[in-house]
Scaffold this motif. Structure first.
Motif, short mmCIF file in Angstrom:
data_model
loop_
_atom_site.label_atom_id
_atom_site.label_comp_id
_atom_site.label_asym_id
_atom_site.label_seq_id
_atom_site.Cartn_x
_atom_site.Cartn_y
_atom_site.Cartn_z
N GLY A 78 36.86 36.56 27.60
CA GLY A 78 37.38 36.03 28.86
C GLY A 78 38.18 36.99 29.70
N SER A 84 32.35 41.39 35.91
CA SER A 84 32.93 40.04 35.86
C SER A 84 32.97 39.40 37.24
CB SER A 84 34.37 40.10 35.35
OG SER A 84 34.45 40.55 34.03
N TRP A 85 32.79 38.08 37.24
CA TRP A 85 33.08 37.26 38.40
C TRP A 85 34.49 36.72 38.18
CZ3 TRP A 85 30.28 36.88 42.73
CH2 TRP A 85 28.94 37.25 42.68
N GLU A 146 34.29 34.74 34.71
CA GLU A 146 32.96 34.48 34.16
C GLU A 146 32.29 35.81 33.85
OE1 GLU A 146 28.66 32.77 35.51
OE2 GLU A 146 30.41 31.80 36.39
N ASN A 147 31.92 35.99 32.61
CA ASN A 147 31.28 37.23 32.19
C ASN A 147 29.83 37.03 31.79
OD1 ASN A 147 33.43 38.98 32.62
ND2 ASN A 147 34.38 38.40 30.69
#
Length: 149
Positions: A78, A84-85, A146-147
């Motif tokens: 996380g 990443s987003w 979000e990954n």
């Protein structure tokens, strides 16, 4: 020296070629979309039958960027990292969704932030719920990370 002794161009000499586009030093991480963009530019420029000097310059740049491209996936877990987003509060009146991407992919107006940008550096390693000091001393809150693909 007096200007009287300096030869002015009369148009008979060919124009000087454009300066090379600077290639950033160091690694060149890219997302899958970034790699596709590099390859599309290479295909477009390579297909030209008579590229002008600017197009030749761009072809050389993209050849170098393709040679150094490192397809990089988002980190597991996380934490914010390359690819990443990130949903962030504190950049304006509403939360913003950003993605950390390669330098050639960066488009801040579309929420795509280059991995070397101060904002990306400030967010690196943060997790949802963390507060980080962003550029200019702004306090930013990471709302979500979000990954996934």
């Amino acid at each position: 020296m007096s200007r009287a002794f300096v030869r002015e161009p009369d148009g008979s000499e060919p124009p000087e070629p454009p300066a090379e586009r600077p290639v950033p030093p160091g690694p060149n991480p890219v997302t899958a979309e970034g790699l596709a963009r590099i390859e599309a530019e290479l295909a477009r420029l390579s297909a030209l039958s008579a590229p002008d000097p600017m197009e030749q310059r761009d072809l050389h740049y993209w050849q170098q960027r393709r040679a150094s491209a490192q397809l990089t996936s988002p980190p597991e877990g996380g934490a914010v990292g390359f690819g990443s987003w990130v949903s962030v509060a504190g950049l304006g009146p509403a939360a913003r969704c950003l993605r950390i991407v390669g330098e050639d992919e960066a488009d801040p107006t579309a929420g795509l932030i280059g991995w070397r940008a101060p904002l990306a550096q400030a967010l690196d390693g943060a997790e949802a719920g963390d507060e980080v000091e962003g550029p200019g001393g702004r306090l930013l809150t990471v709302l979500a990370v979000e990954n996934g693909s």
